[in-house]
Design a protein around this motif. Structure first.
Motif, PDB file in Angstrom:
ATOM      1  N   THR A   9      22.963 -95.774  92.030  1.00  0.00           N
ATOM      2  CA  THR A   9      21.906 -94.794  91.898  1.00  0.00           C
ATOM      3  C   THR A   9      22.400 -93.641  91.055  1.00  0.00           C
ATOM      4  OG1 THR A   9      21.088 -95.356  94.076  1.00  0.00           O
ATOM      5  CG2 THR A   9      20.378 -93.243  93.155  1.00  0.00           C
ATOM      6  N   VAL A  10      21.687 -93.312  90.007  1.00  0.00           N
ATOM      7  CA  VAL A  10      22.120 -92.267  89.079  1.00  0.00           C
ATOM      8  C   VAL A  10      21.210 -91.061  89.209  1.00  0.00           C
ATOM      9  CG1 VAL A  10      22.613 -91.753  86.686  1.00  0.00           C
ATOM     10  CG2 VAL A  10      22.862 -94.080  87.517  1.00  0.00           C
ATOM     11  N   LEU A  11      21.811 -89.908  89.386  1.00  0.00           N
ATOM     12  CA  LEU A  11      21.027 -88.694  89.497  1.00  0.00           C
ATOM     13  C   LEU A  11      20.433 -88.312  88.158  1.00  0.00           C
ATOM     14  CD1 LEU A  11      23.292 -86.544  91.806  1.00  0.00           C
ATOM     15  CD2 LEU A  11      21.406 -88.049  92.405  1.00  0.00           C
ATOM     16  N   THR A  12      19.402 -87.522  88.170  1.00  0.00           N
ATOM     17  CA  THR A  12      18.717 -87.157  86.939  1.00  0.00           C
ATOM     18  C   THR A  12      19.620 -86.403  85.996  1.00  0.00           C
ATOM     19  OG1 THR A  12      17.926 -85.152  88.012  1.00  0.00           O
ATOM     20  CG2 THR A  12      16.479 -87.075  88.057  1.00  0.00           C
ATOM     21  N   GLY A  13      20.689 -85.838  86.502  1.00  0.00           N
ATOM     22  CA  GLY A  13      21.625 -85.123  85.635  1.00  0.00           C
ATOM     23  C   GLY A  13      22.241 -86.022  84.601  1.00  0.00           C
ATOM     24  N   ALA A  14      22.431 -87.305  84.957  1.00  0.00           N
ATOM     25  CA  ALA A  14      23.029 -88.231  84.005  1.00  0.00           C
ATOM     26  C   ALA A  14      22.021 -88.623  82.945  1.00  0.00           C
ATOM     27  CB  ALA A  14      23.534 -89.482  84.732  1.00  0.00           C
ATOM     28  N   THR A  15      20.784 -88.889  83.350  1.00  0.00           N
ATOM     29  CA  THR A  15      19.810 -89.352  82.386  1.00  0.00           C
ATOM     30  C   THR A  15      19.378 -88.228  81.460  1.00  0.00           C
ATOM     31  OG1 THR A  15      18.001 -88.878  83.922  1.00  0.00           O
ATOM     32  CG2 THR A  15      18.938 -91.069  83.991  1.00  0.00           C
ATOM     33  N   ALA A  16      19.558 -87.003  81.899  1.00  0.00           N
ATOM     34  CA  ALA A  16      19.153 -85.879  81.058  1.00  0.00           C
ATOM     35  C   ALA A  16      20.061 -85.705  79.859  1.00  0.00           C
ATOM     36  CB  ALA A  16      19.147 -84.582  81.880  1.00  0.00           C
ATOM     37  N   CYS A  17      21.191 -86.403  79.853  1.00  0.00           N
ATOM     38  CA  CYS A  17      22.140 -86.263  78.755  1.00  0.00           C
ATOM     39  C   CYS A  17      21.675 -86.987  77.503  1.00  0.00           C
ATOM     40  CB  CYS A  17      23.508 -86.819  79.169  1.00  0.00           C
ATOM     41  SG  CYS A  17      24.175 -85.983  80.603  1.00  0.00           S
ATOM     42  N   GLY A  18      20.635 -87.801  77.619  1.00  0.00           N
ATOM     43  CA  GLY A  18      20.159 -88.554  76.463  1.00  0.00           C
ATOM     44  C   GLY A  18      21.212 -89.537  76.009  1.00  0.00           C
ATOM     45  N   SER A  19      21.285 -89.767  74.729  1.00  0.00           N
ATOM     46  CA  SER A  19      22.234 -90.738  74.194  1.00  0.00           C
ATOM     47  C   SER A  19      23.621 -90.160  74.081  1.00  0.00           C
ATOM     48  CB  SER A  19      21.778 -91.200  72.809  1.00  0.00           C
ATOM     49  OG  SER A  19      21.866 -90.125  71.892  1.00  0.00           O
ATOM     50  N   MET A  34      29.194 -91.378  88.925  1.00  0.00           N
ATOM     51  CA  MET A  34      27.855 -91.714  88.462  1.00  0.00           C
ATOM     52  C   MET A  34      26.805 -90.817  89.100  1.00  0.00           C
ATOM     53  SD  MET A  34      27.664 -94.236  86.242  1.00  0.00           S
ATOM     54  CE  MET A  34      26.074 -94.999  86.539  1.00  0.00           C
ATOM     55  N   ASN A  35      26.906 -90.632  90.377  1.00  0.00           N
ATOM     56  CA  ASN A  35      25.926 -89.810  91.080  1.00  0.00           C
ATOM     57  C   ASN A  35      25.976 -88.349  90.659  1.00  0.00           C
ATOM     58  OD1 ASN A  35      24.583 -91.752  92.633  1.00  0.00           O
ATOM     59  ND2 ASN A  35      26.197 -91.757  94.173  1.00  0.00           N
ATOM     60  N   ALA A  36      27.130 -87.922  90.187  1.00  0.00           N
ATOM     61  CA  ALA A  36      27.276 -86.544  89.715  1.00  0.00           C
ATOM     62  C   ALA A  36      26.739 -86.366  88.299  1.00  0.00           C
ATOM     63  CB  ALA A  36      28.746 -86.120  89.774  1.00  0.00           C
ATOM     64  N   GLY A  37      26.337 -87.461  87.663  1.00  0.00           N
ATOM     65  CA  GLY A  37      25.835 -87.375  86.290  1.00  0.00           C
ATOM     66  C   GLY A  37      26.915 -87.054  85.287  1.00  0.00           C
ATOM     67  N   ALA A  38      28.143 -87.505  85.565  1.00  0.00           N
ATOM     68  CA  ALA A  38      29.276 -87.155  84.705  1.00  0.00           C
ATOM     69  C   ALA A  38      29.358 -88.004  83.443  1.00  0.00           C
ATOM     70  CB  ALA A  38      30.581 -87.280  85.495  1.00  0.00           C
ATOM     71  N   VAL A  48      31.902-108.833  72.484  1.00  0.00           N
ATOM     72  CA  VAL A  48      32.815-109.115  73.586  1.00  0.00           C
ATOM     73  C   VAL A  48      32.103-109.100  74.937  1.00  0.00           C
ATOM     74  CG1 VAL A  48      34.829-108.247  74.851  1.00  0.00           C
ATOM     75  CG2 VAL A  48      34.834-108.304  72.343  1.00  0.00           C
ATOM     76  N   TYR A  49      31.256-108.091  75.162  1.00  0.00           N
ATOM     77  CA  TYR A  49      30.653-107.936  76.477  1.00  0.00           C
ATOM     78  C   TYR A  49      29.329-108.694  76.618  1.00  0.00           C
ATOM     79  CZ  TYR A  49      34.196-104.573  77.792  1.00  0.00           C
ATOM     80  OH  TYR A  49      35.392-103.989  78.103  1.00  0.00           O
ATOM     81  N   GLY A  50      28.588-108.848  75.533  1.00  0.00           N
ATOM     82  CA  GLY A  50      27.373-109.641  75.574  1.00  0.00           C
ATOM     83  C   GLY A  50      26.469-109.281  76.736  1.00  0.00           C
ATOM     84  N   SER A  51      26.081-110.301  77.515  1.00  0.00           N
ATOM     85  CA  SER A  51      25.159-110.091  78.635  1.00  0.00           C
ATOM     86  C   SER A  51      25.779-109.311  79.777  1.00  0.00           C
ATOM     87  CB  SER A  51      24.669-111.446  79.154  1.00  0.00           C
ATOM     88  OG  SER A  51      25.753-112.206  79.666  1.00  0.00           O
ATOM     89  N   VAL A  52      27.108-109.111  79.740  1.00  0.00           N
ATOM     90  CA  VAL A  52      27.753-108.311  80.790  1.00  0.00           C
ATOM     91  C   VAL A  52      27.141-106.915  80.861  1.00  0.00           C
ATOM     92  CG1 VAL A  52      29.916-107.190  81.439  1.00  0.00           C
ATOM     93  CG2 VAL A  52      29.912-109.586  80.740  1.00  0.00           C
ATOM     94  N   LEU A  53      26.716-106.400  79.708  1.00  0.00           N
ATOM     95  CA  LEU A  53      26.130-105.066  79.692  1.00  0.00           C
ATOM     96  C   LEU A  53      24.892-105.000  80.577  1.00  0.00           C
ATOM     97  CD1 LEU A  53      26.476-104.202  75.893  1.00  0.00           C
ATOM     98  CD2 LEU A  53      27.953-103.477  77.770  1.00  0.00           C
ATOM     99  N   ASP A  54      24.147-106.088  80.653  1.00  0.00           N
ATOM    100  CA  ASP A  54      22.967-106.100  81.512  1.00  0.00           C
ATOM    101  C   ASP A  54      23.334-106.126  82.993  1.00  0.00           C
ATOM    102  OD1 ASP A  54      21.167-106.063  79.397  1.00  0.00           O
ATOM    103  OD2 ASP A  54      21.196-108.245  79.190  1.00  0.00           O
ATOM    104  N   GLN A  55      24.509-106.596  83.286  1.00  0.00           N
ATOM    105  CA  GLN A  55      24.940-106.685  84.675  1.00  0.00           C
ATOM    106  C   GLN A  55      25.323-105.328  85.266  1.00  0.00           C
ATOM    107  OE1 GLN A  55      28.148-109.516  84.766  1.00  0.00           O
ATOM    108  NE2 GLN A  55      27.050-110.965  83.475  1.00  0.00           N
ATOM    109  N   ILE A  56      25.591-104.354  84.397  1.00  0.00           N
ATOM    110  CA  ILE A  56      26.044-103.052  84.898  1.00  0.00           C
ATOM    111  C   ILE A  56      25.053-101.935  84.595  1.00  0.00           C
ATOM    112  CG2 ILE A  56      28.493-103.634  84.811  1.00  0.00           C
ATOM    113  CD1 ILE A  56      28.639-102.126  82.146  1.00  0.00           C
ATOM    114  N   ARG A  57      23.822-102.308  84.261  1.00  0.00           N
ATOM    115  CA  ARG A  57      22.822-101.272  83.994  1.00  0.00           C
ATOM    116  C   ARG A  57      22.460-100.540  85.285  1.00  0.00           C
ATOM    117  NH1 ARG A  57      21.198-101.262  78.979  1.00  0.00           N
ATOM    118  NH2 ARG A  57      21.472-103.170  77.745  1.00  0.00           N
ATOM    119  N   ALA A  58      22.323 -99.229  85.162  1.00  0.00           N
ATOM    120  CA  ALA A  58      21.895 -98.421  86.299  1.00  0.00           C
ATOM    121  C   ALA A  58      20.390 -98.588  86.494  1.00  0.00           C
ATOM    122  CB  ALA A  58      22.252 -96.953  86.046  1.00  0.00           C
ATOM    123  N   LYS A  59      19.849 -98.002  87.529  1.00  0.00           N
ATOM    124  CA  LYS A  59      18.430 -98.165  87.832  1.00  0.00           C
ATOM    125  C   LYS A  59      17.530 -97.607  86.746  1.00  0.00           C
ATOM    126  CE  LYS A  59      18.418 -98.643  92.845  1.00  0.00           C
ATOM    127  NZ  LYS A  59      17.973 -98.082  94.133  1.00  0.00           N
TER     128      LYS A  59
END
Length: 567
Positions: free
Chosen positions: A15-25, A120-124, A142-153
């Motif tokens: 679970t990722v707090l909004t602080g992380a998503t607010a960082c944009g790209s 993650m929860n701290a939005g770091a 190298v990572y291919g579909s692995v990236l989909d396995q670690i996507r946050a909500k």
């Protein structure tokens, strides 16, 4: 070898707090405009202006320093202009990360190890998707579909796992874990076949009894901070299961069962209690830190221990280096044994091929001013050329190539690459904790990425003493003494991502608290007190929602198996 790509997206994600998503790209358009994308082959187009970034590694065991002070790091700096100032953990991980979170002041890059959920929860961490799309062709390869396995909500990727399987899977000629014993103990006993825990304990006790005046320690263990698993994990292995963390998973039913409150844990702790009663268990095991533990393993005084090779590699290498220079020191080297409770139980100390560790990784933090340069550095590391350099070094200096294109090392090269050389050259610093090919991987030319996995190298690296003891057991590699691993699509279960404050995470926290409270008492109390202390422990353990934890874990296992079967 047929490759099996696993879809672990069904796992619970952080679970990722909004602080992380607010960082944009995390991309500064002004800075990225002047930064060229690296080529897929050499990194030659990476921006060359010199810059130093900070990186904190939440695992102890290495010295702080700069990557450009090593041969590998300097070559990567020449390619990219990037140097990293490395800082490693020296105290309590939770305290260190907690201080960062409270202050909001982070290094540019962070490897938080077991507390990645808190970070993650701290939005770091900043999201990496846009950076990877623009500057990460090798990361995608190298990572291919692995990236989909670690996507946050929220759908973003916030960190990269520390390795991914590329090419064919090559097994290790040495076990990933074992009950280790000094070679001199086996030699004096006539190289007996040691299979069970009772036989192992008797082997150690008999040797110590014959050498009472040498101040020997029968066994030592490790309980420091998150490394407590060294003391709590053995029951799982003694039952014949690989390292799944808190559970064993039945291969037929796929049911996950915990063992912390089982008779297996009782049998293991009772064995340590009996050893302690005879003065052969190191009581300081419950207070020593990791560095003190490693020092004891290299002291020549410890006859045996259980641990994972990756964790005691530094100690084993020191002993091997000493024995190469002086063969009379060989008896202090440790030999791995496939110990189980019963002789008819196949061991599972060799890690099976399976999924990927998704609850550990490396991320770029909100404090980083130039994430583009960092992601370019990561991407450049993942070229075939650089993975070859990171794994093997430089042709003509640390490896050679035969007429068939096979990599190998000469006897002179093997002799010079000791622990000090590994630090100076950079093998030690780049061996792990960066985006990389898994050590079991193959390069495009068919050679192993990990030097130790190359059959030619392993045979060349053996000393006469190595060959002598292996011959005593009728094998050519250490793993030939161990059972072959069985493929597990979900492996390892310990990497299943759990949301912060979820019932599963709470169960693990409470279980660990009980173990740290009662295990020292169970091992160090007089033998006639063991049963009553165990009863107290079992009573407290019964209050945990173990059934809920097992049900959740079983669900994750079955989802992964179903996803793999549907491909």
């Amino acid at each position: 070898m047929r490759k099996k790509t696993l879809f672990l997206s069904c796992l619970a994600v952080i679970t990722v707090l909004t602080g992380a998503t607010a960082c944009g790209s995390g991309i500064d358009e002004n800075k990225s405009a002047s930064t060229e994308s690296p080529s897929a082959g050499s990194g030659a187009n990476v921006k060359k202006d010199k810059v130093t970034f900070t990186i904190f590694n939440g695992v102890a065991g290495s010295k702080d320093g700069n990557t450009n002070e090593t041969t590998i790091g300097k070559m990567l700096e020449d390619q990219t202009g990037v140097n990293f100032k490395l800082e490693f953990l020296v105290s309590d991980l939770n305290t260190k990360i907690g201080t960062m979170i409270a202050s909001g002041d982070y290094p540019d890059v962070l490897i938080p190890d077991s507390v990645i959920e808190e970070v993650m929860n701290a939005g770091a961490f900043i999201p990496l998707d846009d950076l990877i799309d623009q500057y990460g062709p090798n990361i995608k390869r190298v990572y291919g579909s692995v990236l989909d396995q670690i996507r946050a909500k929220d759908g973003n990727v916030y960190y990269l796992p520390l390795s991914a399987q590329v090419g064919d899977f090559i097994p290790d000629p040495e076990p990933d874990a074992a009950f280790w014993v000094q070679r001199r103990v086996l030699e004096e006993a006539g190289y007996p076949k040691i299979k069970t825990l009772d036989q192992y304990m008797k082997l150690i006790s008999d040797y110590a009894a014959k050498h009472k005046d040498e101040g020997l320690t029968g066994m030592v263990s490790l309980t420091n901070d998150w490394r407590f698993f060294v003391t709590s994990n053995p029951p799982m292995h003694l039952l014949g299961y690989p390292n799944e963390g808190n559970v064993t998973v039945d291969m037929n039913t796929l049911e996950a069962k915990t063992y912390a409150g089982s008779d297996a844990t009782r049998r293991w702790l009772k064995a340590l209690s009996d050893l302690n009663a005879n003065g052969l268990f190191d009581k300081a095991s419950f207070v020593d830190n990791y560095d003190q533990y490693i020092v004891k393993l290299t002291s020549h005084k410890v006859l045996g221990f259980f641990d994972y090779k990756w964790q005691v590699g530094n100690a084993l290498n020191v002993l091997k280096d000493a024995a190469r220079k002086d063969p009379s020191q060989d008896g202090y080297n440790y030999f791995p044994l496939p110990i189980t409770f019963d002789e008819n139980t196949p061991d599972a100390y060799i890690d099976p091929q399976g999924g990927i560790v998704t609850n550990r990784g490396i991320g770029i933090t909100v404090s980083a001013e130039d994430p583009v340069r960092i992601i370019q550095y990561f991407d450049n590391m993942l070229t075939e050329e650089n993975q070859t350099m990171i794994g093997w070094g430089l042709k003509g200096e640390t490896y050679e190539v035969d007429d068939n294109g096979r990599f190998y090392r000469t006897a002179e090269q093997i002799a010079k690459i000791d622990e000090a050389f590994n630090e100076e050259f950079g093998f030690k610093y780049y061996n792990w904790n960066w985006p990389s090919y898994d050590a079991h991987s193959t390069l495009a030319n068919g050679n192993a990425k990990g030097v130790g996995y190359q059959p030619e190298f392993f045979q060349m690296s053996l000393t006469d003493k190595d060959k002598e003891i292996l011959n005593q057991y009728g094998v050519q590699t250490y793993t030939q003494m161990f059972a072959k691993p069985v493929y597990r699509a979900w492996y390892p279960a310990w990497s299943f991502v759990k949301e912060q404050n979820s019932p599963e995470q709470i169960w693990e926290t409470k279980k660990d608290e009980l173990a740290k409270k009662y295990f020292p008492r169970l091992v160090l109390s007089p033998p006639d007190k063991f049963d009553s202390v165990w009863d107290d422990y079992a009573k407290e353990f019964s209050k945990l929602d173990t059934a809920g934890y097992e049900k959740w874990t079983t669900e994750q296992v079955k989802k992964i198996v179903d996803a793999a079967a549907s491909e």
